[in-house]
Motif scaffolding. Structure first.
Motif, PDB file in Angstrom:
ATOM      1  N   THR A   1      -4.610  -2.484  -4.356  1.00 22.35           N
ATOM      2  CA  THR A   1      -6.026  -2.545  -4.736  1.00 22.35           C
ATOM      3  C   THR A   1      -6.835  -1.919  -3.607  1.00 22.35           C
ATOM      4  OG1 THR A   1      -5.616  -4.580  -5.933  1.00 22.35           O
ATOM      5  CG2 THR A   1      -7.910  -4.055  -5.440  1.00 22.35           C
ATOM      6  N   LEU A   2      -7.654  -0.916  -3.970  1.00 22.49           N
ATOM      7  CA  LEU A   2      -8.452  -0.217  -2.963  1.00 22.49           C
ATOM      8  C   LEU A   2      -9.847  -0.058  -3.539  1.00 22.49           C
ATOM      9  CD1 LEU A   2      -8.051   1.074  -0.188  1.00 22.49           C
ATOM     10  CD2 LEU A   2      -7.628   3.248  -1.342  1.00 22.49           C
ATOM     11  N   ASP A   3     -10.825  -0.520  -2.785  1.00 22.11           N
ATOM     12  CA  ASP A   3     -12.215  -0.453  -3.251  1.00 22.11           C
ATOM     13  C   ASP A   3     -12.332  -1.076  -4.644  1.00 22.11           C
ATOM     14  OD1 ASP A   3     -12.896   0.825  -0.937  1.00 22.11           O
ATOM     15  OD2 ASP A   3     -12.475   2.832  -1.792  1.00 22.11           O
ATOM     16  N   GLY A   4     -11.639  -2.149  -4.825  1.00 24.41           N
ATOM     17  CA  GLY A   4     -11.759  -2.884  -6.099  1.00 24.41           C
ATOM     18  C   GLY A   4     -10.958  -2.294  -7.249  1.00 24.41           C
ATOM     19  N   THR A   5     -10.225  -1.193  -6.997  1.00 27.81           N
ATOM     20  CA  THR A   5      -9.444  -0.585  -8.076  1.00 27.81           C
ATOM     21  C   THR A   5      -7.961  -0.904  -7.850  1.00 27.81           C
ATOM     22  OG1 THR A   5     -11.022   1.197  -8.128  1.00 27.81           O
ATOM     23  CG2 THR A   5      -8.942   1.564  -9.285  1.00 27.81           C
ATOM     24  N   THR A   6      -7.359  -1.494  -8.858  1.00 28.43           N
ATOM     25  CA  THR A   6      -5.949  -1.892  -8.727  1.00 28.43           C
ATOM     26  C   THR A   6      -5.066  -0.892  -9.460  1.00 28.43           C
ATOM     27  OG1 THR A   6      -6.617  -4.188  -8.660  1.00 28.43           O
ATOM     28  CG2 THR A   6      -4.303  -3.735  -9.128  1.00 28.43           C
ATOM     29  N   VAL A   7      -4.044  -0.402  -8.757  1.00 33.09           N
ATOM     30  CA  VAL A   7      -3.134   0.582  -9.353  1.00 33.09           C
ATOM     31  C   VAL A   7      -1.698   0.096  -9.099  1.00 33.09           C
ATOM     32  CG1 VAL A   7      -2.393   2.993  -9.328  1.00 33.09           C
ATOM     33  CG2 VAL A   7      -4.789   2.421  -8.858  1.00 33.09           C
ATOM     34  N   ALA A   8      -0.841   0.226 -10.140  1.00 28.33           N
ATOM     35  CA  ALA A   8       0.570  -0.141  -9.968  1.00 28.33           C
ATOM     36  C   ALA A   8       1.211   0.800  -8.962  1.00 28.33           C
ATOM     37  CB  ALA A   8       1.302  -0.066 -11.291  1.00 28.33           C
ATOM     38  N   PHE A   9       2.195   0.299  -8.234  1.00 28.93           N
ATOM     39  CA  PHE A   9       2.810   1.108  -7.167  1.00 28.93           C
ATOM     40  C   PHE A   9       3.374   2.408  -7.732  1.00 28.93           C
ATOM     41  CE2 PHE A   9       6.281   2.472  -4.472  1.00 28.93           C
ATOM     42  CZ  PHE A   9       5.705   2.419  -3.222  1.00 28.93           C
ATOM     43  N   GLY A  10       4.061   2.275  -8.891  1.00 27.38           N
ATOM     44  CA  GLY A  10       4.689   3.461  -9.480  1.00 27.38           C
ATOM     45  C   GLY A  10       3.684   4.503  -9.901  1.00 27.38           C
ATOM     46  N   ALA A  11       2.431   4.080 -10.120  1.00 23.84           N
ATOM     47  CA  ALA A  11       1.413   5.025 -10.569  1.00 23.84           C
ATOM     48  C   ALA A  11       0.682   5.679  -9.410  1.00 23.84           C
ATOM     49  CB  ALA A  11       0.410   4.293 -11.474  1.00 23.84           C
ATOM     50  N   LEU A  12       1.022   5.261  -8.202  1.00 24.24           N
ATOM     51  CA  LEU A  12       0.337   5.853  -7.042  1.00 24.24           C
ATOM     52  C   LEU A  12       0.863   7.265  -6.778  1.00 24.24           C
ATOM     53  CD1 LEU A  12       0.426   2.783  -4.645  1.00 24.24           C
ATOM     54  CD2 LEU A  12      -1.624   3.823  -5.642  1.00 24.24           C
ATOM     55  N   SER A  13       0.087   8.038  -6.015  1.00 24.63           N
ATOM     56  CA  SER A  13       0.538   9.394  -5.677  1.00 24.63           C
ATOM     57  C   SER A  13       1.747   9.308  -4.751  1.00 24.63           C
ATOM     58  CB  SER A  13      -0.596  10.144  -4.969  1.00 24.63           C
ATOM     59  OG  SER A  13      -0.772   9.597  -3.679  1.00 24.63           O
ATOM     60  N   SER A  14       2.515  10.408  -4.692  1.00 28.16           N
ATOM     61  CA  SER A  14       3.697  10.420  -3.833  1.00 28.16           C
ATOM     62  C   SER A  14       3.307  10.118  -2.395  1.00 28.16           C
ATOM     63  CB  SER A  14       4.389  11.786  -3.899  1.00 28.16           C
ATOM     64  OG  SER A  14       4.692  12.084  -5.226  1.00 28.16           O
ATOM     65  N   GLY A  15       2.188  10.677  -1.990  1.00 30.05           N
ATOM     66  CA  GLY A  15       1.760  10.473  -0.614  1.00 30.05           C
ATOM     67  C   GLY A  15       1.504   8.998  -0.347  1.00 30.05           C
ATOM     68  N   ALA A  16       0.765   8.364  -1.254  1.00 29.05           N
ATOM     69  CA  ALA A  16       0.421   6.957  -1.049  1.00 29.05           C
ATOM     70  C   ALA A  16       1.672   6.098  -1.073  1.00 29.05           C
ATOM     71  CB  ALA A  16      -0.556   6.501  -2.126  1.00 29.05           C
ATOM     72  N   GLN A  17       2.596   6.428  -2.001  1.00 27.99           N
ATOM     73  CA  GLN A  17       3.844   5.664  -2.047  1.00 27.99           C
ATOM     74  C   GLN A  17       4.590   5.784  -0.721  1.00 27.99           C
ATOM     75  OE1 GLN A  17       6.415   6.297  -5.351  1.00 27.99           O
ATOM     76  NE2 GLN A  17       4.815   6.021  -6.893  1.00 27.99           N
ATOM     77  N   GLU A  18       4.624   7.015  -0.208  1.00 23.54           N
ATOM     78  CA  GLU A  18       5.315   7.294   1.046  1.00 23.54           C
ATOM     79  C   GLU A  18       4.693   6.491   2.190  1.00 23.54           C
ATOM     80  OE1 GLU A  18       6.744  11.587   2.227  1.00 23.54           O
ATOM     81  OE2 GLU A  18       4.633  11.336   2.732  1.00 23.54           O
ATOM     82  N   GLN A  19       3.368   6.491   2.197  1.00 25.73           N
ATOM     83  CA  GLN A  19       2.678   5.813   3.289  1.00 25.73           C
ATOM     84  C   GLN A  19       2.890   4.307   3.205  1.00 25.73           C
ATOM     85  OE1 GLN A  19      -1.003   7.497   2.191  1.00 25.73           O
ATOM     86  NE2 GLN A  19      -0.173   9.552   2.644  1.00 25.73           N
ATOM     87  N   LEU A  20       2.807   3.759   1.976  1.00 26.87           N
ATOM     88  CA  LEU A  20       3.000   2.317   1.835  1.00 26.87           C
ATOM     89  C   LEU A  20       4.437   1.925   2.166  1.00 26.87           C
ATOM     90  CD1 LEU A  20       0.927   1.480  -1.357  1.00 26.87           C
ATOM     91  CD2 LEU A  20       0.508   0.695   0.970  1.00 26.87           C
ATOM     92  N   GLY A  21       5.410   2.777   1.705  1.00 25.21           N
ATOM     93  CA  GLY A  21       6.821   2.507   2.007  1.00 25.21           C
ATOM     94  C   GLY A  21       7.051   2.460   3.512  1.00 25.21           C
ATOM     95  N   LEU A  22       6.419   3.378   4.218  1.00 26.08           N
ATOM     96  CA  LEU A  22       6.570   3.425   5.668  1.00 26.08           C
ATOM     97  C   LEU A  22       5.944   2.193   6.315  1.00 26.08           C
ATOM     98  CD1 LEU A  22       7.771   5.485   7.625  1.00 26.08           C
ATOM     99  CD2 LEU A  22       5.441   6.242   8.103  1.00 26.08           C
TER     100      LEU A  22
END
Lengths: 385, 929
Positions: B787-808
């Motif tokens: 959830t960012l700025d009140g918007t909730t997105v499923a992990f799988g729906a995030l961009s590759s970059g965001a997934q990469e950053q969160l995974g790290l």
């Protein structure tokens, strides 16, 4: 005059305690190994009493009912019975009893029996006086249905005149005396008064009875006797496994009780609360001789921990291999399995597994059998780690 | 575990390189592609996992091509209380060496060394976490599977419980839940169906129940049959007795019935007697009545005979009158007939006279016509001759006329075209006579004559003057045409035999005239011959009429008068004939009347005779009857018989009444019924006997089946199966209970782990994404939503970059959380390819934050793009350069120093001189020294 008095051979009997045929054994016959040996033991007892009769030079063997366990035994049982009967020479008189009454299905009249039956065997399926030897008469009171409505023995006695001089009369009957089982609702009870009167006035000189599997002698007149079964059939029998060798004259009977049975059905009551009790039980079972011919029934009372219960199970399983049968009589047992702290500490669990174990422990303590089993399984799984 | 130093020799492309790593914080190994970054990592795995005898594909791949040397790896590691240097060489002269320096010195080689290292690692390191915290090259930085990590779990447990608990046994729940699941699967499938032992026990129990039911049913059926046999025995006795009793009753009833029947026959005989007597009485009465009738008939016959005689007499008078009338009429008839004959003869004569007169007139006419025919025939012959002589027909004439016209036209043409000579005599002169072409022409004064000059013309005043005028050439031609036409005309006329045109015309007219006359004669001839074929026929007719008249006397020829006479005679003849006919008819009627009267007379006579005869016969009959039996005797017989009949009838009635008193109908019904009952009982006996036989048969068959034995076996088996099933079911229930309890508690614990893990991940991720970030994490420690700025997105729906950053972030959080003693290095092989420069800078801060704590985990980053990791403040950067094998001469060197590498006692330097972050590229030669 000497004859052998026996009864309740119950050929074809099986005992559930002796176990079923192993399910995977396709061509193993109808019964399991212990059952087969038990069946053979009954035939051996017949052969043994026949040999005894031959040795003692008895005039005849009088079987007072229940030769077969049922009229509907299989041809194999009939065939083996005939073989056993054929193994000795003494004439045999077979009286239909409540298990094999002389009804339409009577096994003693069946073609397969008639065809194989040795010549010296006589079936007393007709009531009344049979002259079996010069000066010797047998008064037969056979059962003609499973539920007779009268005292069959009394009926026969009432129709008799006193025996002619020089003639010995033996009454062959089947059923309980009213003094042994005072059940007013049972019309077929044998009235003891009538029997005593007949003995007193010389209508008969000996009353040979069957149906009671324990050997028994009437307290008033020792010529009224139950021979009992020649081979034990149940745990509640007091003195089974005998035949009676009777020397009879007009004045009295000299009776010798001869053991022929080799099996034993034992019952053992034990209190189990501590490891010492388990040790005692183990020793007690170990001390039983002839285990392969012994069925033992246990009535166990007490409280065991999980570990002790496991030990008990192992102990019984180990003995069960040696005995013909080991059984816990549930209705007379009150054996509680309560896990103790040591059971829990043995597990040496931590974290959520410890919490789960504690929960099961609590449930098991309040007599939740499933939780107790789960806890035992947990023990096993932790142990297998 | 911490890595201090890794040394590779002859490993893939690396000839010999040693890398020292920072003990804490981030070490960045940077270098170009194929410089051997990933090899370093792979070498470490092989060092720990593969025995020196292994020939796994990775190891064979690690051997450098064309070099006779096995790959060799050496690492210095500290883990738990241990610090050791560990070296392995594969393929060529394999070797394993272990040098433990802490806590107690220890030297091992070969399989012992390998086993010792495995034991140390198992004891001190979470090897699963070691793999989980690694980001391989080319595989995106996804989520690490952190749910089952012991070290992390312990850390989270510590964090969740909020205090430093005593260090728990590391093997607490190691696979316990999995084993519980395995145990459960022995009994039940994941969908809950019974399987294996439990299923077998259920099947056995069901089979045992079925078998037991089958045997019990059979046994009970047999017992029912036994009871049925007893009942049938009893029933048979009863029914047979009843049938016997019924037989007796039937016999008794049949006796009674027989007695009643003989009496019935007596009654019937009496009845017959009565009927007979009655019949006789009736016969006597009939005879008496017949006698009475006979007497009456005789009287009637006498009356009839007298009436017939009277009638006959009356008719005889009538008959005589009729005969007289007839005779008179016959005479009248004869007269009338003679008169009629005479009158007819007169009429015939008159007719003949008329006919002769008519023939004569006809003969005259025919003679005249014959004459006219002869005239016409001769005229016709003359005309036909003239016609035959004529030469000029109408066509010939037309041709001549055409030729004549042609001549005239030729002459006119010639004259019009010709030169003209005008001869004029002056008016005041004298007449003058001229000779023109030989003709003399006189001209009066003033007269003018014109002369056409078609041919040579000669004008002369005789003597005075002779003028010859000649036409020109053209004029001469025209004149030739005229001549030609003239010649043609003349030729034609000559052919026709005439002189000229006029003659031709005359000849033509003569021919036409002859033809007309011939026609007229033919017409006359036809007219006269009318009605006859030709002249000969006419003549024949004429001759016939003449022959007819031959010999007929000629009287007057006044035909009309003759006719009148003939008519009168005919009339008279007709009248006479009519009168004769009338007389004939009257005569015939009279004849009929006479015949009828005769017939009637005969009839009446016969009737009278019949009546008389009948009467006579009847009278004789009566007389004869009276002789046989007088009337009085008949009357007596009648009354006697009647009395006797009445007596017989009374007798019959008395007997019948007596019989009816004994009620034979009832007895008959009873007999019938008794017989039916007997029959039914017989059937009943048969049925019972059949059932008895059937039951007996079934019992015999059942005896051979041994149902007792089978039931006993089945009951034993049922009990055993029941016990077995109970036991197995209890075990299955216990397994389920245990699994359920364990799973429930594990889930509860995991839920409590989520909070500290999320706090750590969010702390790091907020550095990248900003303070509004929050995360959702499930029990398996996976990030499910951001959830960012009140918007909730499923992990799988995030961009590759965001997934990469969160995974790290999750991995670094994990590294930051675990106990330093449990920690393992986080290895990141060239990740963050999807991250933009700004976020890269922020990630650098994340690295720093994650590794800032005292004793924080080691982080090793491998990269070929060092810019990505410039943002990491506290990084130790190790640039890698290719470690190449020296030139060809080194081969000689190696030969010389081969023994050095084999030397087992080659010491491993326990305290390496290299400082962290340095790379020592050691040439082969110095090693020899």
């Amino acid at each position: 005059m000497r004859f052998v008095h026996t009864a309740d051979w119950q050929l074809g009997m099986t005992r559930r305690i002796l176990g079923a045929r192993p399910p995977k054994e396709a061509a193993g016959g109808l019964t399991g190994e212990a059952q087969a040996r038990f069946a053979q033991a009954r035939l051996d007892a017949v052969a043994e009493l026949g040999r005894l009769a031959d040795e003692r030079d008895a005039a005849f063997v009088l079987v007072c009912g229940d030769v077969f366990e049922s009229n509907l035994v299989g041809p194999d049982v009939v065939a083996r019975a005939c073989e056993a009967l054929g193994s000795f020479r003494t004439p045999v008189l077979l009286l239909p009893g409540n298990h094999d009454p002389a009804d339409a299905a009577c096994v003693l009249r069946r073609p397969d029996f008639a065809r194989r039956c040795p010549a010296h065997v006589t079936v007393l399926d007709a009531p009344g006086v049979h002259e079996v030897a010069p000066g010797v008469e047998v008064v037969a009171a056979p059962w003609r249905s499973k539920h007779p409505l009268t005292d069959l023995v009394g009926e026969q006695l009432a129709a008799l005149d006193p025996a002619p001089p020089g003639t010995l009369r033996v009454l062959a009957g089947h059923g309980e005396l009213d003094v042994l089982d005072p059940d007013d609702d049972e019309p077929a009870r044998i009235r003891r008064d009538g029997v005593l009167a007949a003995l007193a006035d010389g209508r008969v000189h000996y009353v040979a009875l069957g149906d009671r599997h324990s050997t028994w002698t009437d307290a008033v007149d020792d010529r009224i006797r139950h021979a009992g079964t020649p081979e034990v059939t149940d745990f509640d029998e007091v003195d089974p496994g005998n035949v009676l060798v009777v020397d009879l004259d007009r004045h009295g009977a000299q009776v010798a009780v001869e053991p022929v049975g080799r099996w034993r059905f034992l019952r053992h009551d034990a209190r189990l609360d501590a490891d010492g009790d388990l040790d005692a039980l183990d020793a007690r079972l170990a001390a039983v001789p002839d285990k392969e011919r012994t069925a033992i029934r246990l009535a166990l009372v007490g409280t065991l921990s999980l570990r002790q219960r496991g030990r008990l199970d192992d102990l019984l399983a180990a003995h069960a291999h040696a005995f013909a049968a080991v059984e816990i009589l549930e209705q007379h047992s009150d054996l509680a399995t309560v896990p103790d702290d040591a059971d829990l500490d043995d597990l040496d669990l931590h974290g959520f597994a410890a919490d789960a174990a504690a929960e099961l422990f609590a449930a098991a303590t309040s007599d939740d059998a499933e939780a107790r089993d789960a806890l035992r399984l947990l023990h096993r799984l932790v142990g297998s780690r | 575990m911490r890595l201090h130093r890794i040394r590779l020799r002859d490993f893939r492309g690396v000839h010999d390189r040693e890398v020292a790593l920072a003990e804490h914080g981030v070490t960045v190994l940077q270098g170009d592609n194929e410089v051997g970054k990933t090899s370093t990592l792979a070498a470490l795995d092989l060092l720990f996992d593969a025995a020196d005898s292994s020939r796994r594909a990775e190891i064979r791949a690690a051997q450098p091509a064309g070099v006779d040397a096995g790959p060799e790896v050496e690492a210095e590691v500290s883990t738990g209380p241990y610090r050791f240097t560990y070296r392995k060489r594969w393929l060529r002269r394999p070797r394993t060496e272990l040098h433990v320096t802490a806590p107690a010195p220890e030297q091992l080689t070969g399989a012992d060394a390998h086993a010792r290292v495995s034991a140390i690692l198992d004891e001190t390191m979470d090897r699963v976490l070691w793999r989980g915290l690694r980001v391989e090259q080319h595989s995106g930085v996804g989520q690490a599977d952190l749910g089952g990590q012991d070290a992390l779990t312990r850390a989270l447990d510590r964090a969740a419980s909020g205090h430093e608990a005593a260090r728990p046994d590391p093997t607490v729940d190691d696979g316990l839940v999995e084993r519980a699941v395995e145990e459960l699967r022995r009994y039940r499938t994941p969908s809950g169906r019974a399987t294996g032992e439990l299923r077998a026990a259920e099947v056995r129990l069901a089979d045992a129940e079925a078998e037991h039911d089958r045997c019990r049913a059979a046994l009970e059926a047999t017992e029912r049959d036994v009871a049925a046999r007893d009942r049938l025995d009893a029933d048979l006795g009863t029914v047979r007795a009843r049938r016997r009793a019924q037989g007796d009753e039937v016999a008794e009833l049949e006796d009674r019935w027989a007695g009643l029947q003989s009496r019935l026959r007596e009654v019937e005989a009496a009845g017959d007697q009565a009927v007979l007597a009655r019949e006789r009485a009736d016969a006597a009465r009939d005879r008496r009545a017949a006698r009475d009738a006979l007497i009456a008939a005789v009287a009637a016959d006498a009356d009839a005979a007298s009436r017939a005689a009277a009638a006959r007499d009356a008719h005889d008078a009538e008959h005589t009158t009729a005969r007289e009338d007839r005779d008179r009429r016959r005479a009248d008839d004869t007269d009338a007939r003679a008169e009629a004959t005479r009158a007819r003869h007169a009429a015939d004569a008159a007719d003949r006279a008329v006919s002769a007169a008519r023939d004569r007139a006809e003969l005259l006419d025919l003679a005249e016509r014959l004459r006219r025919v002869g005239d016409a025939a001769s005229g016709l012959a003359a005309a036909e001759r003239a016609q035959a002589a004529a030469t000029v027909g109408a066509d010939d004439l037309a041709e001549v006329e055409d030729l004549a016209r042609d001549l005239l036209r030729a002459e006119a043409a010639r004259d019009a075209a010709a030169a003209r000579v005008e001869l004029t005599v002056p008016a005041d002169g004298d007449g003058l006579t001229l000779d023109v072409d030989g003709e003399t022409v006189t001209l009066a004064a003033g007269e003018t004559r014109t002369l056409p000059v078609a041919a040579v013309r000669a004008v002369s005043l005789p003597g005075v003057l002779a003028v010859r005028v000649r036409p020109g050439l053209d004029d001469a031609g025209r004149d030739d045409a005229v001549r030609e036409a003239t010649r043609a005309l003349a030729g034609a006329c000559e052919d026709l035999g005439v002189a000229d045109l006029e003659a031709a015309r005359a000849a033509c007219r003569a021919a036409e005239d002859a033809a007309r006359r011939a026609g007229e004669h033919r017409a006359a001839l036809a007219r006269e011959l009318a009605g006859h074929a030709d002249t000969a026929a006419l003549r024949t007719a004429h001759d016939a009429v003449r022959d007819r008249l031959e010999g007929v006397e000629a009287t007057t020829d006044d035909v009309a008068a003759l006719r009148t006479a003939a008519g009168t005679a005919r009339e008279e003849a007709g009248t006479a004939a009519r009168r004769a006919d009338e007389a004939d008819a009257a005569c015939r009627a009279a004849e009929d009347a006479v015949r009828e009267s005769e017939t009637r007379s005969a009839v009446l006579t016969e009737r009278a005779a019949d009546a008389r005869h009948a009467h006579a016969r009847r009278a004789e009959e009566l007389a004869a009857a009276r002789v046989d039996e007088p009337d009085a005797a008949l009357a007596d017989a009648e009354s006697t018989r009647r009395d006797r009949a009445r007596e017989a009838e009374r007798e019959h009635e008395t007997l019948a009444a007596a019989l009816a008193g004994d009620d034979p109908d009832t007895v008959e019904v009873l007999v019938t019924n008794a017989r039916a009952v007997a029959e039914r009982l017989t059937g009943e006996v048969a049925r019972l006997e059949r059932e008895h036989a059937e039951t007996t048969g079934r019992l015999q068959a059942a005896g051979a089946q041994g149902w007792h034995d089978q039931l006993a076996a089945a009951a034993t088996e049922l009990e055993a199966a029941g016990r077995a099933h109970e036991t197995v079911a209890a075990r299955a229930a216990a397994a389920r209970r245990l699994h359920e309890t364990l799973a429930r508690h594990r889930e509860r614990v995991r839920r409590s782990y989520v909070a500290p893990f999320r706090a750590q991940v969010e702390r790091l991720a907020r550095i990248v994404f900003g303070p509004t970030l929050s995360l959702e994490i499930d029990e398996d420690l996976r990030i499910t939503h951001r959830t960012l700025d009140g918007t909730t997105v499923a992990f799988g729906a995030l961009s590759s970059g965001a997934q990469e950053q969160l995974g790290l972030c999750a991995r670094l959080a994990c590294a930051a959380l675990v106990d330093p003693a449990d920690g393992v290095p986080v290895v990141i092989d060239d990740a963050l390819g999807h991250t933009d420069p700004e976020r890269l800078a922020r990630l650098g801060a994340v690295f720093t934050a994650a590794t800032a704590a005292q004793g924080a985990a080691q982080v090793v980053v491998l990269t070929c793009t060092p810019e990505r990791y410039h943002g990491i403040g506290a990084a130790t950067v190790v640039p890698l350069t290719p470690s190449r094998r020296p030139g060809a001469d080194s081969a000689d060197d190696r030969d010389d120093h081969a023994g050095d590498r084999d030397e087992p006692a080659r010491p491993i330097d326990p305290a390496p001189a290299t400082a962290p972050g340095t790379v020592v590229d050691l040439p082969r030669a110095p090693r020899a020294g």
